[in-house]
Design a protein around this motif. Structure first.
Motif, short mmCIF file in Angstrom:
data_model
loop_
_atom_site.label_atom_id
_atom_site.label_comp_id
_atom_site.label_asym_id
_atom_site.label_seq_id
_atom_site.Cartn_x
_atom_site.Cartn_y
_atom_site.Cartn_z
N SER A 329 -81.41 -11.46 47.66
CA SER A 329 -82.12 -11.11 48.89
C SER A 329 -82.34 -9.60 48.97
CB SER A 329 -81.31 -11.55 50.12
OG SER A 329 -81.06 -12.94 50.06
N ARG A 406 -79.97 -20.67 46.92
CA ARG A 406 -80.48 -21.85 47.65
C ARG A 406 -79.34 -22.59 48.35
NH1 ARG A 406 -85.68 -22.26 46.27
NH2 ARG A 406 -86.26 -21.22 44.33
N VAL A 409 -78.40 -20.65 51.55
CA VAL A 409 -79.37 -20.82 52.64
C VAL A 409 -79.25 -22.23 53.22
CG1 VAL A 409 -81.85 -20.91 53.19
CG2 VAL A 409 -80.94 -19.03 51.79
N ALA A 413 -78.03 -23.21 57.08
CA ALA A 413 -78.82 -24.07 57.97
C ALA A 413 -77.99 -25.27 58.42
CB ALA A 413 -80.09 -24.54 57.26
N SER A 423 -82.71 -16.29 54.29
CA SER A 423 -83.72 -17.34 54.19
C SER A 423 -85.13 -16.78 54.11
CB SER A 423 -83.59 -18.38 55.31
OG SER A 423 -83.08 -17.83 56.47
N SER A 427 -87.72 -17.54 51.08
CA SER A 427 -89.07 -18.05 51.32
C SER A 427 -90.12 -17.14 50.69
CB SER A 427 -89.35 -18.15 52.83
OG SER A 427 -88.59 -19.19 53.39
#
Ligand code: NDP
Length: 476
Positions: A329, A406, A409, A413, A423, A427
């Motif tokens: 990130s 992944r 994230v 969620a 996230s 994306s």
């Protein structure tokens, strides 16, 4: 004997910059609107070098050797204009005025043009590293004419931070380039801090680790690819106990992040340039949300979510997953930041050397990190790299960590822990690598409701469908 350089504005930043110059052997003229600061500097630190104090701006200008070099270090905005307006009539052609405050680059462009008309050089220079950096070696990002940089270079490179013998100071480009890059530095700093905060929050809530245990995790991370000033001080803050009541310090701090506005400027500028900087935008939004007490109070305990954030995951495996998520990130945030610099450089004709910007930030500033060496190397391999993410080294780094990213994230969620930075970055990554995006549908919608036309994959030109008629296609 005239001074080699002058500083006007002797609050914490100006005072420390003046001391840094004097400690490095330069004679420094001093001025401050209220004389008490000048007197205090001379009284406390006069023995550190050669200071030439003045009580008024005219005397200050008079005390400088020509061509004069004046650093303005006052409150950004109207105060800077006020000082410039007072200073300019006292100067002679060829003199150099440096604004080392946190100016908006658009103000710097305006000021540079105005002073250039008068035969003066205006250098908008970013300075990062806070008061400690100003004193012991900041990261310096000067913008302005090459002649003015040539005159300032010996001093600026001497007082800046150094990494492997190289100064963290490079001429960024003309007019507002230096302040733009400083602004981006701050935007990236926002994103970096938000991502660190998300990593902390997830590890704490999902695994139930204590702040002291988390401090050890960050200390461990600081020995690898994530090694940076911000990770180091994260460990320091997390291991701190509350001096008043005992217990973890982080738990007694009000959870409302403040901002002085440079993160917002970065996002606003990137919007104007049409560059997605979702990492920085989410960081700014997250701070705004944290401070939105009214809506947080209305929603807390009212809006439903998962019963508990605790997840049945392996401790060490999840820590390693979060490390990957943080690294990937962070890479996205930097890739987006460098995209914004590239776009601004094209828009304003700055011709910025992106690899050199990574060099400037390796030391002295808040985002200093081992990672920046990797960025420099990426631009050394390919100066026209379209995105940091497609550099071989970084592509491989994300490839090896993307499943972990992944999972993190997805876990966030599932358990209901906010991770907007992680996230949004993921994306962006998936959007960037997509063969085909749903933008095609958006173009269809735009053509239907507004006859905005669309382009085709198989033929050149713009087209419109007669949506309310026979649905035939016409070339526009
Ligand atoms: P401040 O931003 O608090 O500004 C105080 C200084 O500005 C004082 O010297 C004050 O003079 C002077 N000043 C204010 N208004 C006027 C005016 N109208 N005319 C003349 N002088 C005026 O000081 P800092 O040292 O914190 O920061 C200086 C600059 O550096 C700012 O632009 C800031 O954004 C930037 N900066 C700050 C960093 C930090 O960590 N603090 C880091 C990097 C950049 P007086 O004493 O008479 O009131």
């Amino acid at each position: 004997e005239k001074a080699q350089i002058g500083v006007t504005g002797l609050a914490v930043m100006g005072r420390n910059l003046a001391r840094n110059l004097a400690r490095n052997g330069f004679s420094v003229a001093l001025h401050n609107r209220s004389q008490a600061r000048t007197d205090a500097l001379v009284a406390e630190f006069g023995s550190e070098g050669t200071f030439v104090p003045s009580t008024d701006l005219a005397g200050f200008v008079e005390s400088l050797e020509q061509p004069r070099k004046v650093i303005i270090m006052v409150k950004a905005g109207a105060p800077t204009d006020a000082v410039i307006d007072e200073l300019v009539p006292l100067l002679d052609e060829g003199d150099i005025v440096v604004d080392a405050g946190n100016a908006h680059f658009a103000d710097t462009r305006r000021r540079e043009a105005a002073l250039r008309d008068k035969g003066l050089h205006f250098v908008g220079s970013g300075v990062s590293g806070g008061e400690e950096g100003a004193l012991n070696g900041p990261s310096i990002m000067p913008g302005g004419s090459p002649e003015s940089y040539a005159a300032l270079e010996p001093m600026l490179t001497k007082i800046s931070a150094h990494v492997n013998g190289e100064p963290c100071c490079v001429h960024v480009g003309p007019d507002g380039a230096g302040h733009f890059v400083k602004m981006l530095h701050n935007g990236i700093e926002y994103a970096d801090m938000q991502l660190i905060a998300e990593a902390y929050d997830l590890l704490r809530q999902v695994l139930g680790l204590s702040p002291a245990e988390l401090a050890d995790v960050f200390r461990d991370w600081n020995t690898g690819d994530l090694e940076s000033f911000l990770i180091e001080i994260t460990a320091e803050v997390l291991s701190q106990t509350d001096p008043t009541a005992g217990g973890p310090f982080v738990d007694i701090v009000l959870d409302q992040a403040e901002q002085k506005g440079t993160g917002r400027w970065t996002v606003q500028s990137a919007l104007d340039l049409g560059i997605p900087v979702s990492g920085m935008a989410e960081a700014v939004f997250a701070r705004s949300l944290s401070g939105d007490v009214v809506r947080r109070e209305a929603a807390a305990g009212v809006l439903p979510g998962p019963a508990s954030p605790k997840a049945d995951v392996d401790r060490d495996a999840f820590i390693e997953d979060v490390r990957h998520a943080l690294y990937s990130s962070k890479l996205v945030a930097y890739a987006q930041g460098f995209d914004a610099i590239r776009a601004a450089s094209e828009e304003y004709g700055w011709n910025i050397d992106l690899g050199a910007m990574a060099t400037i930030w390796r030391g002295g500033c808040i985002i200093r990190a081992r990672f920046l060496d990797r960025i420099k190397e990426a631009y050394d391999r390919n100066a026209d790299l379209p995105s940091l993410l497609v550099d071989d080294y970084f592509r491989d780094a994300v490839a090896s960590g993307q499943e972990a990213w992944r999972r993190v994230v997805a876990t966030a969620a599932t358990v209901g822990v906010p991770a907007p930075g992680f996230s949004a970055a993921l994306s962006y990554y998936d959007g960037l690598r997509a063969e085909r995006l749903p933008a095609a549908l958006i173009q269809g919608l735009r053509d239907l409701f507004g006859a905005h036309t669309y382009k085709r994959v198989d033929r050149d030109g713009s087209f419109h469908l007669e949506w309310s008629g026979d649905r035939s296609e016409t070339a526009q």
